[in-house]
Each structure stands twice: as structure tokens, then as C-alpha cells.
Write an enzyme that holds these catalytic residues in place. Structure first.
Site, PDB file in Angstrom:
ATOM      1  N   THR A  69       0.837  -1.208   0.000  1.00 32.64           N
ATOM      2  CA  THR A  69       0.000   0.000   0.000  1.00 32.64           C
ATOM      3  C   THR A  69       0.868   1.252   0.000  1.00 32.64           C
ATOM      4  OG1 THR A  69      -1.861  -1.095   1.089  1.00 32.64           O
ATOM      5  CG2 THR A  69      -1.718   1.297   1.315  1.00 32.64           C
ATOM      6  N   ASN A 151      -5.164  -9.846  -7.029  1.00 34.65           N
ATOM      7  CA  ASN A 151      -5.261 -10.459  -5.705  1.00 34.65           C
ATOM      8  C   ASN A 151      -6.581 -11.193  -5.467  1.00 34.65           C
ATOM      9  OD1 ASN A 151      -6.253  -7.662  -5.717  1.00 34.65           O
ATOM     10  ND2 ASN A 151      -6.790  -8.048  -3.592  1.00 34.65           N
ATOM     11  N   GLN A 179       1.373 -10.179  -5.440  1.00 38.41           N
ATOM     12  CA  GLN A 179       0.932 -11.570  -5.409  1.00 38.41           C
ATOM     13  C   GLN A 179       1.855 -12.532  -6.154  1.00 38.41           C
ATOM     14  OE1 GLN A 179      -1.520 -12.834  -3.633  1.00 38.41           O
ATOM     15  NE2 GLN A 179      -2.382 -10.919  -2.883  1.00 38.41           N
ATOM     16  N   THR A 237      13.518   5.274  10.318  1.00 38.55           N
ATOM     17  CA  THR A 237      14.380   4.159  10.702  1.00 38.55           C
ATOM     18  C   THR A 237      13.861   2.863  10.101  1.00 38.55           C
ATOM     19  OG1 THR A 237      14.943   5.269  12.767  1.00 38.55           O
ATOM     20  CG2 THR A 237      15.347   2.896  12.646  1.00 38.55           C
ATOM     21  N   CYS A 323      -7.822  -6.167   2.591  1.00 37.52           N
ATOM     22  CA  CYS A 323      -7.795  -4.738   2.892  1.00 37.52           C
ATOM     23  C   CYS A 323      -9.183  -4.113   2.823  1.00 37.52           C
ATOM     24  CB  CYS A 323      -6.857  -4.016   1.927  1.00 37.52           C
ATOM     25  SG  CYS A 323      -5.146  -4.539   2.086  1.00 37.52           S
TER      26      CYS A 323
END
Length: 377
Positions: A69, A151, A179, A237, A323
Site C-alpha cells: 500500500t 489479488n 501476489q 528508521t 484490505c
């Protein structure tokens, strides 16, 4: 529980879990110059190098990030912003109506900001004819974004042909390839794409870790600011343990990919054979789609009831993208393929992994037969 939702997430492999624990025990920040920091940096870069080797690219072309995403949003919003800054006006974007929401949401946001967005038309199983893309390209096209493997229905695109058409017009080409790894061959150089996005949890790595491929020599501005990590393109980070575990998991998944592909193909054939007796069963995946995914419509049934009944019978499946779970909306992929709302709501996705066994597939087929009968009662 029979787990048949690998398209949503692949459970972390034992190798990935061990690698994650090992790297997570390191105390240093990989950006620090002291010995503890450099030990973390070594693990980070080893993980990146393993991913690069699996994809056949230079490690410097891979940006470690938070997953598909984030990568999709970064490409669509970053490339279009740079284009608009150069030209002083919105341009043109080409994508498809069967993309993951991580592509569709920024595409629609761009449309609201004045961008022209062309959505290509799929065939019955979600495939796109390169000739259609050729006809859609314009002088102001800033980006083409088309997934490699869908997907929800597993449709696999001819990515090299599509990317070559865009390249011939000087247009960057992005593919959401989340995928593919571990199931389908991935050759980023051979594909000829400019950008590609990946999520480690689809191949047995940790959740919340991904990679964005950016072809050498390509400009991609950051969409977040605040640090110099990842060449300044993705500040923050890095997840040292996550990247290292992702690389270890992908090394194993890529080595086993040919065998996994054959195994999944046999499982899908078995599953479809064993559910063939269910009345009014529609098939939404093509024979040449990724064998990881089975998508069927149980005519006259309620999808939510189907999932609940399957869960009670010990089978984990899905009604579509994880999602979008819980939205109670019919799958946008299936409606784009021509299914009406009732058919889309009565559809299920089963997705297999290398660890899935024929016995599990048989049990799932029997459970679907029972769940269909209950859901129609």
C-alpha cells in the site's frame, strides 16, 4: 483450522521467524556509525541483497518500506506530483478498475484534483489487451499502473508487453506485483518495468515490511520528509529485523517457486473437480491465472453466510481483498468483470500456499458443499 487465505497473508515461515528473532536481538540503529549500528546495517543490507537476488536486480534499486500500500501510493502520488511540477498542470494516468485499493484510492484522489484518469476495460477474467493500452496512451500520460497478478481472481497480465508499449512512448510503467513472489517467476529486468511494489507477508515474511523497486536512473521524489534513510526517498528508521526476515523467507520461496507453482496448479485442479457438483457454481478465475487463487460464485447464496458457515466448519477463506474486509460492499474486482451485485456478494476466494495439502483441499471442498447448502436454505 484449514487456512486457505494465502492471498491475504502467508503465515511467517519457520526460517523467517528465526531470522527475525536473530536480527531483532541486535540493539543498534542501522544508521548509527558505532559497531552496534553497523551490525544492524549488515543484517539490513543482507536482507535487501537476498530480495534483490530473487528479483534479479541491483540491491540499490530496492527501497525498504512498509508494504504494498505504501509503495503503490508512493509511486502514484510521487510520479504525478513531479510531472505536475514540471508541466504546471495535471496530466493523464492510465490504470485499471481491478487494481488493489492502494492504487485505486490515489487514482481517484488525483482525478478529484483535475487529473485525467483512464481505466482500461478487462475481459471476463480480468486480463488486459496490450492493444487497448496502446490506444489509451496520450502525449500527457505521466504514468501507467497495472498489476501483474490480481489479488482476487489471480489474472496474470503480459507485463513485458504492456511495459514495452509505455516505454516506447517514454511513459513510466508501474506494476503492483505483490501476489507474484514465490508463486510466479519474477524478473524485473525482463519485465521492463519502471516501478514495482511488493509485500513480504505474501511470501512468508513479516507483515508491515515491503519493497519498492525503482529502476536505476529513475526520479522518484519522497512523499514523506524527515530523514536520509533509503537514499532520502523513504525517510524513517528501517525495520532491520523485518527486512532481514523478508530476505530469508524470499530466498527459500524463490528457490522453491517452480515446485510451488506446480503444486498449486494440482491443488486448484483438485479443488475445482471436487466442487463441480455444487449447483449454480460460477468460476471467476481463468485457466491461465495464478493457481494460487480460486474465485467462485455460489449462485443464490449470501457471501457473508458462506464465510461464517465455512468458518464454523474450520475453513478460513475470503470474500475478496483482506484490505476491504468488513466493508460489506461487493467486490469492485468482480463487478468490473461483469458480475452483478448479488453475484459478487455470493463469491468467495480460496487461496493456497506451498504448505497446503491435498487432504486440506478435499476437506475444504466438502465444507464448501455443506456451506453452500446451508447458505441457500
Amino acid at each position: 483450522m484449514i487456512y486457505l487465505d494465502y492471498a491475504a497473508t502467508h503465515p511467517m515461515t519457520p526460517e523467517a521467524l528465526a531470522a527475525y528473532a536473530q536480527a531483532a536481538a541486535l540493539p543498534g540503529n542501522p544508521a548509527s556509525v558505532h559497531a552496534a549500528g553497523q551490525a544492524a546495517r549488515e543484517r539490513l543490507e543482507e536482507g535487501r541483497a537476498r530480495v534483490a537476488a530473487a528479483f534479479g536486480v541491483d540491491p540499490r534499486t530496492l527501497i525498504a518500506n512498509g508494504g504494498g500500500t505504501e509503495g503503490d501510493n508512493h509511486v502514484l502520488l510521487g510520479v504525478t506530483r513531479a510531472w505536475q511540477d514540471r508541466h504546471g498542470r495535471p496530466g493523464h494516468l492510465i490504470t485499471t478498475p481491478t487494481e488493489h485499493s492502494a492504487v485505486l484510492a490515489p487514482a481517484r484522489a488525483l482525478a478529484a484534483q483535475g487529473w485525467a484518469v483512464t481505466f482500461l476495460t478487462p475481459d471476463r477474467f480480468g486480463r488486459y489487451d496490450p492493444a487497448q493500452l496502446a490506444g489509451a496512451l496520450r502525449s500527457d500520460t505521466a504514468l501507467v499502473s497495472i498489476h501483474h497478478a490480481n489479488n482476487e481472481v489471480g489474472a496474470v497480465q503480459d507485463t513485458p508487453a504492456l511495459a514495452a508499449l509505455a516505454a516506447a512512448r517514454g511513459v513510466p510503467y508501474h506494476t503492483d506485483a505483490v501476489q507474484a513472489p514465490g508463486v510466479l517467476p519474477v524478473d524485473l529486468t525482463g519485465w521492463g518495468v519502471t516501478f514495482a511494489t511488493f509485500s513480504a507477508h505474501k511470501w512468508g515474511g513479516p507483515r508491515g515490511v515491503g519493497f519498492l523497486y525503482v529502476r536505476r536512473g529513475t526520479e522518484l521524489p519522497p512523499v514523506t520528509l524527515g530523514g536520509g534513510q533509503e537514499g532520502g526517498v523513504r525517510p524513517g528508521t528501517q525495520d532491520t529485523a523485518g527486512v532481514y526476515a523478508a530476505g530469508v523467507a524470499l530466498s527459500h520461496a524463490s528457490a522453491a517457486q517452480p515446485a510451488t507453482l506446480a503444486h498449486l496448479g494440482a491443488l486448484r485442479e483438485q479443488f475445482m473437480r471436487e466442487v463441480a457438483g455444487i449447483p449454480d457454481l460460477g468460476v471467476n478465475h481463468a485457466p491461465d491465472s495464478s493457481p494460487k487463487v480460486v474465485n467462485v460464485t455460489v449462485g443464490g447464496a449470501d457471501g457473508e453466510a458462506l464465510l461464517m458457515n465455512l468458518d464454523m466448519l474450520g475453513v478460513a477463506a475470503s470474500a475478496g481483498s483482506a484490505c476491504s474486509a468488513g466493508t460489506m460492499q461487493p467486490s469492485h474486482v468482480l463487478t468490473a468483470l461483469g458480475l452483478d451485485e448479488a453475484q459478487a456478494r455470493a463469491s468467495l476466494r480460496f487461496s493456497f500456499g506451498a504448505a497446503t495439502t491435498p487432504a486440506e483441499v478435499s476437506a475444504a471442498a466438502q465444507a464448501l458443499t455443506q456451506a453452500a447448502a446451508w447458505s441457500r436454505a
